[in-house]
Design a protein around this motif. Structure first.
Motif, PDB file in Angstrom:
ATOM      1  N   ARG A  13       0.843  -1.185   0.000  1.00 49.77           N
ATOM      2  CA  ARG A  13       0.000   0.000   0.000  1.00 49.77           C
ATOM      3  C   ARG A  13       0.883   1.242   0.000  1.00 49.77           C
ATOM      4  N   ARG A  15       0.847   5.858  -0.206  1.00 49.21           N
ATOM      5  CA  ARG A  15       0.101   7.107  -0.154  1.00 49.21           C
ATOM      6  C   ARG A  15       1.081   8.271  -0.238  1.00 49.21           C
ATOM      7  N   ASP A  76      -1.209  -8.318  -3.782  1.00 43.19           N
ATOM      8  CA  ASP A  76      -2.268  -7.333  -3.594  1.00 43.19           C
ATOM      9  C   ASP A  76      -1.563  -5.984  -3.486  1.00 43.19           C
ATOM     10  N   VAL A  77      -1.419  -5.308  -4.624  1.00 48.46           N
ATOM     11  CA  VAL A  77      -0.591  -4.096  -4.701  1.00 48.46           C
ATOM     12  C   VAL A  77      -1.441  -2.918  -5.125  1.00 48.46           C
ATOM     13  N   HIS A  78      -1.433  -1.859  -4.315  1.00 51.70           N
ATOM     14  CA  HIS A  78      -2.086  -0.596  -4.648  1.00 51.70           C
ATOM     15  C   HIS A  78      -1.079   0.517  -4.409  1.00 51.70           C
ATOM     16  N   GLY A  80      -0.877   3.628  -6.190  1.00 55.42           N
ATOM     17  CA  GLY A  80      -1.361   4.992  -6.358  1.00 55.42           C
ATOM     18  C   GLY A  80      -0.631   5.775  -7.411  1.00 55.42           C
ATOM     19  N   ARG A  85       5.635   2.147  -6.675  1.00 58.49           N
ATOM     20  CA  ARG A  85       5.454   0.703  -6.815  1.00 58.49           C
ATOM     21  C   ARG A  85       6.532  -0.051  -6.047  1.00 58.49           C
ATOM     22  N   THR A 130       5.541   3.928   0.778  1.00 58.49           N
ATOM     23  CA  THR A 130       5.065   2.591   0.440  1.00 58.49           C
ATOM     24  C   THR A 130       5.405   1.651   1.578  1.00 58.49           C
ATOM     25  N   ALA A 140      -4.011  -6.938   4.066  1.00 55.84           N
ATOM     26  CA  ALA A 140      -4.215  -5.554   3.644  1.00 55.84           C
ATOM     27  C   ALA A 140      -4.472  -4.653   4.847  1.00 55.84           C
ATOM     28  N   SER A 144      -2.073  -1.545   5.804  1.00 58.19           N
ATOM     29  CA  SER A 144      -2.676  -0.210   5.796  1.00 58.19           C
ATOM     30  C   SER A 144      -2.497   0.487   7.140  1.00 58.19           C
TER      31      SER A 144
END
Length: 443
Positions: A13, A15, A76-78, A80, A85, A130, A140, A144
């Motif tokens: 995750r 941001r 499970d990669v987010h 943004g 990455r 990250t 997740a 998070s």
């Protein structure tokens, strides 16, 4: 920490965050700690390890790639943004065989790549955090939660005070000038006899400081002094007493791959910097016209084109020019290849390493001669260091202008290309020039 044989699943995750000072984020990072920055690339600071991949021997490039493929096969990669990455950072040894019991390289495997637990990425206009988790216990929700907590912590980091520079209290050369003359003369005799076309011989300088070295502080100073070089720090373990580190600021790109476009280049041929702009330009003109340096440079250009030809639909060679750094000037030729098929950057790194700029020609004979001649283990010196992502894209540099440190000791490395008309004393003087980038930042 997990290795090649463990079950692996990436949860990531990211941001955008209020940008903490890079010096503060680096000082706050936990080992394994890393710093990576290059001209035109994002600056990345890694803290801790979600997973560590290691390999050894002549298959180490392929083994790391296979392990990374398994790592990234399911996740499970987010992120943004592309800049945030997950990426694996690390490097390889120069030689296939590597003795981890030999100082100063005991903490550095033949190949090691780390997926940071925490990754701070600085782009031109933003900073991203990250957090990566790996394995069946990574969820997740947990990742998070860690992302939120870490972002809050980084937002309150104070800028650390600049630490005083160290004093070098003792220097020890691993090679005497007399032994150097003998090695260069033997090399030029082999070249004249047709056994070699070129060989790069290196020497090491062991410097003892008046106190423990703060590798992250040296890295920060290198970033200020050499903004157009690849700056790196790799601290592979958490040894509280010695904290071994490999640091450097190298001008030499090995391979940058995006899609089917590969950028590399030849960097060979060296002179010093002048005391005035006029003297600087005079030295650059002399370098452009010097037959020995131009010959050495052209050998490297031709060899890189040959190494890339099995993979390339086309290869473009740019204009040769002079690259100016703080203490030296080099001949440089940019090279770009359009690949025939999709390739992993590690495949191309393996094909290109070692370039004749750090090894020689013919490669196998040059490497054997280096092994027999040099009185020290090159370890990660002059080898590929960099990063790659799940798509197999990445960026690698040749780890010259570098030092490996532990406690109050730093071992510096420098090498020069030997061709038939090389003069041992002139090559010795060039080696001293190449020590300066690291010595200047240590002192």
């Amino acid at each position: 920490m997990k290795s090649l044989g463990d079950e692996m699943r990436v949860v990531s995750r990211a941001r955008q965050i209020s940008a903490p000072p890079a010096r503060a984020a680096l000082a706050d990072a936990a080992t394994p700690r890393l710093f990576w920055s290059g001209d035109g690339e994002e600056t990345v600071i890694g803290s801790g390890a979600a997973v560590t991949l290691t390999a050894g021997g002549e298959d180490r490039f392929g083994d790391v790639r296979a392990a990374a493929d398994r790592l990234f096969a399911e996740g499970d990669v987010h992120a943004g943004t592309e800049a945030a990455r997950p990426r694996l950072f690390g490097g390889f040894t120069f030689h296939d065989e590597h003795d981890t019991d030999e100082k100063p390289w005991g903490a550095f495997p033949s190949a090691q790549f780390v997926l940071p637990r925490r990754q701070v990425t600085y782009t031109d206009d933003a900073a991203w955090l990250t957090v990566n988790g790996v394995g069946p216990d990574a969820t997740a929700e947990l990742v998070s939660d860690e992302l939120d907590a870490t972002a809050a912590k980084l937002g309150n980091l104070p800028t650390p005070e600049t630490m005083r520079a160290s004093n070098v209290v003792e220097r020890e050369r691993t090679t005497t000038k007399e032994a150097w003359r003998a090695s260069v003369t033997d090399a030029t005799d082999r070249i004249a006899a047709g056994e070699l076309r070129k060989i790069v011989l290196a020497v090491a300088l062991r410097a003892r400081l008046d106190g423990p070295l703060a590798a992250h502080e040296v890295t920060a100073r290198l970033a200020d002094t050499y903004p157009d070089c690849y700056r790196f720090l790799f601290e592979p373990t958490g040894d509280a007493e010695l904290t071994p580190a490999f640091i450097g600021a190298t001008p030499e790109r090995l391979a940058t791959l995006r899609g089917r476009t590969l950028a590399t280049g030849a960097l060979a041929g060296t002179t010093g910097r002048g005391d005035t702009p006029a003297e600087d330009e005079w030295l650059a003109d002399e370098l452009r016209r010097d037959e020995k340096n131009v010959h050495e440079h052209d050998i490297v250009v031709d060899a890189i084109r040959d190494q890339l030809s099995p993979f390339a639909a086309s290869i473009s060679t740019g204009e040769r020019d002079v690259r100016r750094l703080a203490t030296v000037q080099h001949l440089e030729t940019p090279i770009t290849a359009t690949l025939s098929d999709d390739e992993h950057v590690l495949t191309l790194v393996e094909a290109l390493h070692p370039t004749p700029a750090v090894g020689g020609l013919p490669p196998d004979r040059a490497l054997a001669t280096i092994r027999d001649t040099e009185s020290f283990d090159r370890g990660w010196y002059a080898a590929p260091v960099g990063w790659f992502d799940a798509a197999g894209h990445g960026s690698f540099a040749v780890a010259i202008r570098s030092a490996v440190t532990a406690g109050d000791t730093a071992t510096l490395f420098a090498g020069v290309g030997i061709v038939e008309d090389s003069d041992p004393d002139a090559e010795w003087d060039e080696v001293q020039l190449k020590y300066r980038p690291m010595l200047d930042e240590l002192e």
